[in-house]
Design an enzyme around this catalytic site. Structure first.
Site, PDB file in Angstrom:
ATOM      1  N   PHE B 116     -35.105   0.742  41.385  1.00 35.03           N
ATOM      2  CA  PHE B 116     -35.745   1.373  40.007  1.00 35.03           C
ATOM      3  C   PHE B 116     -36.931   0.796  39.421  1.00 35.03           C
ATOM      4  CE2 PHE B 116     -35.742   2.933  35.637  1.00 35.03           C
ATOM      5  CZ  PHE B 116     -35.814   3.935  35.822  1.00 35.03           C
ATOM      6  N   ASP B 187     -28.885  -5.311  40.900  1.00 35.26           N
ATOM      7  CA  ASP B 187     -28.704  -4.377  39.687  1.00 35.26           C
ATOM      8  C   ASP B 187     -27.865  -3.276  40.202  1.00 35.26           C
ATOM      9  OD1 ASP B 187     -29.229  -2.296  38.025  1.00 35.26           O
ATOM     10  OD2 ASP B 187     -31.396  -2.319  38.331  1.00 35.26           O
ATOM     11  N   TYR B 212     -24.944   2.919  29.698  1.00 36.20           N
ATOM     12  CA  TYR B 212     -25.219   4.399  29.185  1.00 36.20           C
ATOM     13  C   TYR B 212     -24.940   5.125  30.180  1.00 36.20           C
ATOM     14  CZ  TYR B 212     -29.859   3.178  30.285  1.00 36.20           C
ATOM     15  OH  TYR B 212     -31.058   2.586  31.058  1.00 36.20           O
ATOM     16  N   LYS B 213     -24.771   4.787  31.596  1.00 34.52           N
ATOM     17  CA  LYS B 213     -24.330   5.602  32.542  1.00 34.52           C
ATOM     18  C   LYS B 213     -23.015   6.116  32.762  1.00 34.52           C
ATOM     19  CE  LYS B 213     -28.838   4.400  34.723  1.00 34.52           C
ATOM     20  NZ  LYS B 213     -29.431   5.651  34.822  1.00 34.52           N
ATOM     21  N   ARG B 359     -30.917  15.531  41.340  1.00 31.09           N
ATOM     22  CA  ARG B 359     -29.672  14.625  41.497  1.00 31.09           C
ATOM     23  C   ARG B 359     -28.439  15.273  40.692  1.00 31.09           C
ATOM     24  NH1 ARG B 359     -31.150   8.971  38.929  1.00 31.09           N
ATOM     25  NH2 ARG B 359     -31.145  10.201  37.041  1.00 31.09           N
TER      26      ARG B 359
END
Lengths: 400, 400
Positions: B116, B187, B212-213, B359
């Site tokens: 990312f 990560d 938060y995912k 996605r």
């Protein structure tokens, strides 16, 4: 927007528990009544119903800068010069890193022993990471002015001392710093919402502050960072996160900083905490900070006079001169820790800072003369009656 | 504690708006119903009534580590090895700084083009601050294994690719890295709550992730940092804030790191956001991550099969092999941005990542077979009917 009279109109906008006189708003501000509803709305209507779309539809993405603009008014900053996010420790780190980068030939970071320790610790960490031989030079607060020299890279101080409430002269020190080629970083933790700050007028270079003290935005509320507009397109973003990228949603592999203050964003902003801050600023938007300051000084004078008259054992460590004082009143007393425990048990909440400082924060939005006089009564009771010597008040809590 | 069956019991624990099929939990997880009440309680009962005392009485001070322990279970980490706070950008920064410090004679940070971007940007910033000639070497994800060498200081990668959903083999790469003297930083943004992670079993050195995912803790929820217990007493805390000090409330002028993971705290923790995370973990505590994973693979296979059958124009970019896949399914399509806009207008919320990736996140706690089949219907409608070519879907939003 109708202005609110300080205390007379604002007191009713805060939740304060019965039987409590809260003199610790300099550590954690009291709860504005609008917070719960606002946060609930963000949770239910924005997160719950809009889900990912809320980054656009509810304005989450642009919020850190918009909220920054609301804070800007309170600290005399230009529109577009303040970014909200992260914690104060991280914001002073960003500021110091950028400031040192503007003065690479000099190696001294000048600070004082009244600075809040996290500022010093973060500087130590940054200096170690830089590995370029910088030195953190600590002097007594009153020696700061004389210690400014052409050897100093950055003046890195907190305007109002967290222990004593002593206030530096930002205009004078910034002017002298600039005359000597020194870049300035001001920590406004005990200034924002406590007294008028004039960053633009002082030509301050960088400043940072928190919002959970006088700004009443709640425990762990986000911090803010100010970068003078004439620096912000050149300031190096040492914490170069994707939200500070020129094109965050291009997902480029290489970093390119956004223009202006946007580059000082790091990661994803704390949306729920930001909602609490917005609700708190709904009050601040309608308050005159000069009126807050005037009230604070009157109340501070009153508390000093009452305590000195009733409890000569306590030694005032806050300057008497108004221009040299923030918005707290502090006394040194050897039994200070126990005194504070006894006061808290009686509903007067101040706090204690090692080694012997009792702090009483003056927050005129919800503290008035009646509260100050009642607090003085109870302080007298605890001191004069030697209540504080009772063993139950001698036990040290984990966090104070 | 009664276990919850994935979807059958958990679906009802989330608020999901009518008419929405939410396939973007890999970006922002849906709202657990318990969040609003929990956050409200923290605001009203803790902040409002306890005020500053809540740091002790409500356990705010110790919460980042206690919540870390709850996350630890989901990522195969030892108790006491995970600290919650800040953002993922900052946590990978802390991890990389500590990792580089463990391998000072080497200068290569090895990462891949599927990492990312913020991880890469933060590394760039750190390398510039260090100024010691480190180099960020980016290779294609499939070249990572062959690129490990005794020249590499730190392997710095994301386990699951945010665009393609491709998954690295953490056990194998960590073992090879260690054999070559390379320190690892993982990560887990698209791993935590998406699939079983076994940090301790893999002997990973450092890891970080967000909540938060898949962990459903809300927009801007705090991140977490893992430091292997055998490193944590020696790992350098580059962001050396006061909460990571050995004695934060002694207010010493000099920094001394706390023992263990505590030193990776920085500033004041985000208490309101932490409340949302705790409410979300109330569900996770009762769920078997292996069951989540099994369901995710079945649903992912189903979505792949349905889309490939109905829309041959879309090119699958997610690996088919289960062990090489995270918990999302991604397709490349030139008109992907417009397709996604048209899908969102029809209630199927996925997202788009430049240049051409659509996605679809699979979050089995609240997504089941019915939702996947309905999404496939609408994807077919938009693609086969060429709905996406309508001009209204071609407009690019500010944030996607």
């Amino acid at each position: 927007m109708t202005k609110l009279r300080v205390y007379d109109d604002t007191r009713a906008l805060f939740q304060l528990p019965d039987g409590v006189i809260y003199l610790d708003g300099n550590s954690l501000g009291a709860l504005p009544l609008g917070v719960a509803e606002r946060v609930n709305r963000v949770i239910m209507a924005e997160w719950g119903n809009e889900l990912i779309r809320a980054w656009n539809t509810a304005g989450w993405y642009v919020q850190p800068r918009h909220v920054g603009d609301r804070i800007a008014r309170l600290i005399g900053a230009e529109a577009g010069s303040v970014m909200v996010g992260d914690t104060l420790s991280l914001k002073v780190y960003q500021a110091l890193a950028a400031a040192l980068d503007m003065n690479v030939s000099r190696k001294i970071v000048l600070s004082d022993t009244g600075n809040f320790p996290t500022d010093l610790y973060m500087a130590e960490g940054l200096i170690a990471t830089l590995g370029r031989g910088h030195q953190l030079r600590l002097v007594a607060p009153e020696e700061i002015e004389a210690s400014l020299s052409e050897e100093v890279a950055v003046l890195y101080i907190t305007e109002v001392d967290y222990r004593t409430g002593r206030r530096h002269d930002m205009a004078k020190l910034t002017a002298k710093a600039h005359a000597l080629g020194v870049v300035t970083v001001w920590d406004l933790a005990h200034s924002a919402g406590a007294l008028p700050v004039d960053l633009a007028g002082c030509r301050a270079d960088f400043a940072a502050g928190c919002t959970y003290k006088y700004l009443n935005a709640g425990p762990g509320a986000p911090a803010f960072l100010y970068v003078a507009p004439h620096h912000s397109d050149r300031a190096r973003a040492a914490l170069s996160g994707w939200m500070g990228h020129a094109k965050p949603f291009a997902f480029d592999l290489g970093y390119a900083p956004a223009g202006g203050i946007e580059r000082m964003r790091v990661g994803t902003p704390p949306v729920l905490a930001m909602a609490a801050l917005e609700a708190s600023l709904d009050i601040w938007d309608r308050v005159d900070i000069a009126e807050v300051r005037a009230r604070s000084l009157v109340l501070g004078d009153l508390l000093i006079a009452e305590i000195e008259r009733r409890c000569p054992q306590l030694k005032l460590v806050t300057p008497r001169a108004h221009e040299r004082r923030g918005s707290q009143v502090s006394f040194a007393f050897e039994g200070g820790y126990a005194v504070m425990q006894a006061l808290i048990a009686r509903g007067v909440i101040g706090d204690f800072r090692a080694p012997d400082i009792m702090r009483f924060g003056i927050t005129p939005l919800y503290v008035g003369e009646a509260e100050v006089l009642k607090a003085a009564d109870l302080i007298e009771e605890v001191i004069a009656g030697e209540v504080w010597r009772q063993s139950e008040y001698q036990v040290v809590n984990a966090v104070t």
